[in-house]
Write an enzyme that holds these catalytic residues in place. Structure first.
Site: not given
Ligand code: E4P
Length: 221
Positions: A84-86
């Site tokens: 997951i890119k945050v």
């Protein structure tokens, strides 16, 4: 060294994965929007064409931590092993910490400074993505950012990897690898540029001419 393609173009991934050791694919909201396809079908199709041990990345859109975590869980329903890119903001760091507690791997994205990226590593992100070309375009030094961040991680957070991102030229890509970054994501058009030097064709033509002049139609087989 992990080499990723930064794209939602499935045909380009197929083409390049046939000749390069592609570890997986990174996406962001702009990249997915350009495909004009639903995110879930892009991700499912990428899963279907990549080897089983590949890594896929998709980004949350929400701005507050709780909603980011909720979106991350939804994204992981689409692709269970998704990273997951945050974005590395105050809220993003809170979300990275929460996802790390749940053993969900994250990438801290939109990184314009070494200290900002380092915070994401401290929060538990598995990958940190410094934006090389965007930093260069602001008059900064994207390669220096990668070098500093890599040194910080080597010294203090060896469990996190720099995944250098945002490139316009092959030179930027090479300089990041020379700076020692452990992972890199490259747009397919930039990846192709390494193979598009017109001098290669003219070198091959010269070999053909010299061979024909000496041996006519003789072949090696
Ligand atoms: C990766 O995490 C980024 O989303 C991406 O590489 C940004 O690249 P761009 O500057 O070419 O849009």
């Amino acid at each position: 060294m992990e080499f990723y393609l930064d794209t939602a173009d499935v045909a380009a991934v197929k083409r390049l994965a046939a000749v390069l050791p592609v570890k997986g694919v990174t996406t962001n909201p702009s990249i997915v929007a350009r495909s004009k396809r639903p995110l879930s079908s892009v991700l499912q199709e990428l899963v279907s064409i990549l080897p089983a041990n590949s890594t896929l990345f998709a980004q949350v859109m929400a701005r507050d931590a709780a909603a980011m975590v909720e979106e991350a869980l939804l994204l992981r329903e689409m692709v269970p092993a998704l990273v997951i890119k945050v974005p590395v903001t105050h809220q993003g760091l809170t979300a990275i910490k929460a996802l790390t507690r749940e053993k969900i791997p994250t990438l801290g994205t939109a990184v314009y400074g070494a200290g900002q990226g380092f915070y994401a590593a401290l929060a538990g992100a598995s990958y940190i993505a410094p934006y090389v070309n965007r930093v260069d375009a602001q008059g900064g030094d994207g390669i220096a950012l990668v070098r500093e961040l890599q040194t910080l991680l080597d010294l203090h957070c060896p469990q996190s990897k720099v995944l250098a991102a945002s490139f316009r030229t092959p030179r930027q890509v090479l300089d990041c690898m020379l700076a020692g970054c452990q992972a890199i994501t490259v747009d397919p058009d930039v990846a192709e540029l390494f193979l598009l030097d017109p001098a290669v064709d003219s070198a091959l033509q010269r070999f053909d001419q010299d061979w024909s002049a000496a041996y006519g139609n003789l072949t090696l087989s």
